[in-house]
Design a protein around this motif. Structure first.
Motif, PDB file in Angstrom:
ATOM      1  N   SER A  16      37.420  38.741   1.762  1.00 18.25           N
ATOM      2  CA  SER A  16      38.719  38.933   2.408  1.00 18.25           C
ATOM      3  C   SER A  16      39.826  38.889   1.371  1.00 18.25           C
ATOM      4  O   SER A  16      39.742  38.153   0.388  1.00 18.25           O
ATOM      5  CB  SER A  16      38.973  37.829   3.434  1.00 18.25           C
ATOM      6  N   ARG A  17      40.843  39.679   1.626  1.00 17.36           N
ATOM      7  CA  ARG A  17      42.014  39.645   0.738  1.00 17.36           C
ATOM      8  C   ARG A  17      43.063  38.730   1.394  1.00 17.36           C
ATOM      9  O   ARG A  17      43.530  39.008   2.503  1.00 17.36           O
ATOM     10  CB  ARG A  17      42.573  41.042   0.550  1.00 17.36           C
ATOM     11  N   ILE A  18      43.376  37.663   0.699  1.00 16.75           N
ATOM     12  CA  ILE A  18      44.288  36.654   1.256  1.00 16.75           C
ATOM     13  C   ILE A  18      45.527  36.546   0.375  1.00 16.75           C
ATOM     14  O   ILE A  18      45.418  36.344  -0.831  1.00 16.75           O
ATOM     15  CB  ILE A  18      43.586  35.276   1.344  1.00 16.75           C
ATOM     16  N   MET A  19      46.691  36.689   0.993  1.00 17.90           N
ATOM     17  CA  MET A  19      47.935  36.488   0.241  1.00 17.90           C
ATOM     18  C   MET A  19      48.531  35.127   0.592  1.00 17.90           C
ATOM     19  O   MET A  19      48.608  34.770   1.767  1.00 17.90           O
ATOM     20  CB  MET A  19      48.964  37.584   0.558  1.00 17.90           C
ATOM     21  N   ILE A  20      48.929  34.380  -0.431  1.00 14.68           N
ATOM     22  CA  ILE A  20      49.561  33.079  -0.211  1.00 14.68           C
ATOM     23  C   ILE A  20      50.960  33.118  -0.816  1.00 14.68           C
ATOM     24  O   ILE A  20      51.132  33.472  -1.989  1.00 14.68           O
ATOM     25  CB  ILE A  20      48.752  31.935  -0.851  1.00 14.68           C
TER      26      ILE A  20
END
Lengths: 112, 233
Positions: free
Chosen positions: B2-6
């Protein structure tokens, strides 16, 4: 050493710098109290808010709770109507306690 | 993967989150600058967006308000913040946040929550039907029975299937017994149950935005239950 432990060690190494940021911001508030001008409570609230979050995340729960306590007092307006001298004395004691907790965190010991 | 942006102005927090999520095979995009993150989101979709609230250039609330206006954005949003006031939790949910986690980060809860959110993401594009706009408050009362409590949430038996990521509230004397306010909840999964004359589904709902004191009370309640069960046995 696993990567999370390495991150924690790097965080510990940054604690002295974080303490300095808090000390400078708190010093500015105390000077304002002394000179009877409006202190920048928002700046102090922001600094301790960030420190409460990061220190607790890295496992320093006492440091986090100590920072959160000051944040809650600022947010709750506790210092707004309090005498400046009393507020300054509280902040001074708060910083001393912070130093004791930081020393414990840096040296891997529990603060007294 | 998964591509997760924080998005969080605190770099220590970003590194910690990245350290937890990257080894699980996720692609992690970290941003201390909300405006820059917004620009990236205009071009690149993500599977999950994690956002702080207290940020200097743009608050997390303003950020998700702006993100929700992006035409192609449909990822779930997890608010990750030191603010635990119920009004902040409600504001986040009203703005479209999927879940809300209070700092300091408990790594097991953090990883568990993210797995439950990403797993809950619809695999197919959402079909949009014509709608008449309205804004009227409403509550649905569904009979249910709570069968287990964990730090993550509640396991309940109900007669109705709850869709993943649906927000709900549960009224029960259990919360008073534990010593916490009635929490906001998010459905994680619903499974059919057999051999139950009253209920058709077992539903797991995750707590949203609980503060440290509430978490401590839940842990204490769980320990006390375990002690009581051992004594009874």
């Amino acid at each position: 050493m696993d990567s999370m432990e390495k991150l924690k060690q790097e965080y510990v190494a940054s604690l002295a710098q974080k303490r300095e940021t808090i000390r400078i911001t708190l010093g500015s508030v105390m000077r304002a109290l002394k000179n009877r001008v409006a202190p920048d409570w928002k700046a102090l609230e922001f600094v301790v808010h960030k420190f409460a979050g990061s220190s607790g995340t890295y496992g320093f729960r006492e440091l986090s709770a100590h920072a959160r306590d000051l944040e809650d007092r600022i947010t709750g307006g506790e210092f707004a109507s309090a005498p400046a001298k009393k507020t300054a004395a509280y902040l001074h004691a708060w910083l001393e306690r912070l130093d004791a907790l930081l020393e414990g965190a840096i040296n891997g010991k529990k603060a007294a | 993967m998964s591509r997760i942006m924080i998005v969080d102005d605190d770099f220590d927090t970003l590194r910690y989150c990245e350290g937890l999520l990257a080894p699980q095979g996720n692609e992690i995009l970290i941003h201390t600058d909300a405006h820059r993150a917004l620009k990236v989101l205009e071009q690149h979709p993500v599977d999950l967006l994690i956002v702080d609230i207290v940020m200097p250039a743009m608050s997390g609330f303003d950020f998700i308000h702006a993100v929700k206006k992006l035409e192609q954005f449909n990822a779930p949003i997890l608010m990750l913040t030191g603010r635990s006031a119920p009004k902040d939790v409600l504001t986040a949910l009203e703005l479209g946040a999927t879940d809300y986690l209070v700092k300091p980060i408990d790594k097991d809860l953090f990883v568990g929550k993210i797995a439950s959110i990403i797993g809950a993401r619809p695999r197919t594009p959402e079909v949009r039907f014509a709608q008449g706009a309205t804004d009227v408050s409403a509550e649905i009362a569904i009979p249910a029975r709570i069968t287990a409590v964990s730090e993550m949430g509640l396991t309940m038996r109900t007669r109705h299937y709850l869709d993943r990521n649906v927000h709900t509230k549960v009224d029960s004397p259990l919360f008073e017994e534990i010593g916490i306010a009635k929490p906001q909840l998010r459905a994680v999964h619903s499974k059919p149950v057999e051999n139950d004359a009253h209920y058709r589904y077992e539903v797991f709902v995750s707590f949203i935005g609980l503060d440290q004191l509430s978490m401590q009370r839940i842990r204490r309640w769980i320990i006390n239950r375990a002690i009581a069960t051992r004594k009874a046995g």
